[in-house]
Design an enzyme around this catalytic site. Structure first.
Site, PDB file in Angstrom:
ATOM      1  N   ASN A  85       0.903  -1.206   0.023  1.00 50.34           N
ATOM      2  CA  ASN A  85       0.086   0.156   0.032  1.00 50.34           C
ATOM      3  C   ASN A  85       0.825   1.283  -0.036  1.00 50.34           C
ATOM      4  OD1 ASN A  85      -2.480  -1.395   0.214  1.00 50.34           O
ATOM      5  ND2 ASN A  85      -2.339  -1.758   2.365  1.00 50.34           N
ATOM      6  N   VAL A  94       1.681   2.679   7.715  1.00 50.20           N
ATOM      7  CA  VAL A  94       2.958   2.830   8.337  1.00 50.20           C
ATOM      8  C   VAL A  94       3.980   3.196   7.283  1.00 50.20           C
ATOM      9  CG1 VAL A  94       4.779   1.540   9.555  1.00 50.20           C
ATOM     10  CG2 VAL A  94       2.213   1.239  10.033  1.00 50.20           C
ATOM     11  N   HIS A  98       6.481  -1.753   3.481  1.00 47.45           N
ATOM     12  CA  HIS A  98       6.289  -3.541   3.751  1.00 47.45           C
ATOM     13  C   HIS A  98       5.576  -3.974   2.814  1.00 47.45           C
ATOM     14  CE1 HIS A  98       3.244  -0.493   5.768  1.00 47.45           C
ATOM     15  NE2 HIS A  98       2.500  -1.550   5.203  1.00 47.45           N
ATOM     16  N   HIS A 100       2.904  -6.985   2.242  1.00 47.29           N
ATOM     17  CA  HIS A 100       1.965  -7.838   2.955  1.00 47.29           C
ATOM     18  C   HIS A 100       1.899  -9.032   2.275  1.00 47.29           C
ATOM     19  CE1 HIS A 100      -0.522  -4.432   5.173  1.00 47.29           C
ATOM     20  NE2 HIS A 100      -0.083  -3.681   4.232  1.00 47.29           N
TER      21      HIS A 100
HETATM   22  P1  AMP Z   1      -0.502  -0.360   5.706  1.00 43.45           P
HETATM   23  O1  AMP Z   1      -2.027   0.008   6.111  1.00 43.45           O
HETATM   24  O2  AMP Z   1      -0.056  -1.108   4.353  1.00 43.45           O
HETATM   25  O3  AMP Z   1       0.389   0.779   6.128  1.00 43.45           O
HETATM   26  O4  AMP Z   1      -0.462  -1.657   6.792  1.00 43.45           O
HETATM   27  C1  AMP Z   1       0.054  -1.403   7.993  1.00 43.45           C
HETATM   28  C2  AMP Z   1      -0.151  -2.799   8.664  1.00 43.45           C
HETATM   29  O5  AMP Z   1       0.589  -2.741  10.017  1.00 43.45           O
HETATM   30  C3  AMP Z   1      -1.509  -2.955   9.039  1.00 43.45           C
HETATM   31  O6  AMP Z   1      -2.152  -4.149   8.371  1.00 43.45           O
HETATM   32  C4  AMP Z   1      -1.642  -3.249  10.670  1.00 43.45           C
HETATM   33  O7  AMP Z   1      -2.649  -4.059  11.228  1.00 43.45           O
HETATM   34  C5  AMP Z   1      -0.368  -3.499  10.765  1.00 43.45           C
HETATM   35  N1  AMP Z   1       0.394  -3.551  12.031  1.00 43.45           N
HETATM   36  C6  AMP Z   1       0.343  -2.218  12.676  1.00 43.45           C
HETATM   37  N2  AMP Z   1       1.056  -2.429  13.941  1.00 43.45           N
HETATM   38  C7  AMP Z   1       1.447  -3.499  14.182  1.00 43.45           C
HETATM   39  C8  AMP Z   1       2.203  -4.313  15.018  1.00 43.45           C
HETATM   40  N3  AMP Z   1       2.505  -3.792  16.269  1.00 43.45           N
HETATM   41  N4  AMP Z   1       2.577  -5.449  14.816  1.00 43.45           N
HETATM   42  C9  AMP Z   1       2.116  -6.054  13.678  1.00 43.45           C
HETATM   43  N5  AMP Z   1       1.370  -5.439  12.824  1.00 43.45           N
HETATM   44  C10 AMP Z   1       1.131  -4.099  12.975  1.00 43.45           C
END
Ligand code: AMP
Length: 112
Positions: A85, A94, A98, A100
């Site tokens: 994303n 975040v 990353h 997924h």
């Molecule tokens: P995005 O929306 O692509 O930025 O994805 C961020 C992802 O990080 C989401 O699917 C969240 O559920 C995941 N996330 C946020 N905090 C944590 C955490 N502490 N441990 C594992 N996953 C997390």
């Protein structure tokens, strides 16, 4: 500092499934599929728009590792989805790039 840097530094816990010098993979805390792994480079790259030529190796490494992790998670036969994303319209939360890795159920297309 993002939450993912804290996970890399072991300042907050995560369910880690793979680690090497360049990357870390751990279970998503709010899974969107029966298997939902996040794979990140250890070096912070905020978005796709921050990628430079020198990132070819790390991004290639991440894609190869995504395939290994998917196989290890038992997803190879039935298939899986990998997603990055990027920024607001894609719902990036975040700002540490990353991948997924999502699997274990049938997914629809186009994505929502
Ligand atoms: P995005 O929306 O692509 O930025 O994805 C961020 C992802 O990080 C989401 O699917 C969240 O559920 C995941 N996330 C946020 N905090 C944590 C955490 N502490 N441990 C594992 N996953 C997390």
């Amino acid at each position: 500092m993002t939450i993912f840097t804290k996970i890399i530094n072991r300042e907050i816990p995560a369910d880690i499934v793979y680690e090497d010098d360049l990357c870390l993979a751990f279970k998503d805390i709010n899974p969107k599929a029966p298997v939902h792994i996040l794979l990140i480079p250890k070096r912070k790259i905020p978005t796709m728009d921050d990628l430079v030529q020198e990132d070819k190796e790390i991004m290639g490494h991440l894609i190869l590792k995504a395939s290994d992790i998917a196989r290890q998670q038992g997803l190879a036969q039935d298939g899986y989805r990998i997603v990055i994303n990027n920024r607001e319209n894609a719902g990036q939360e975040v700002f540490h790039i990353h991948i997924h890795i999502l699997g274990g159920r049938k997914m629809s297309w186009p994505p929502g």
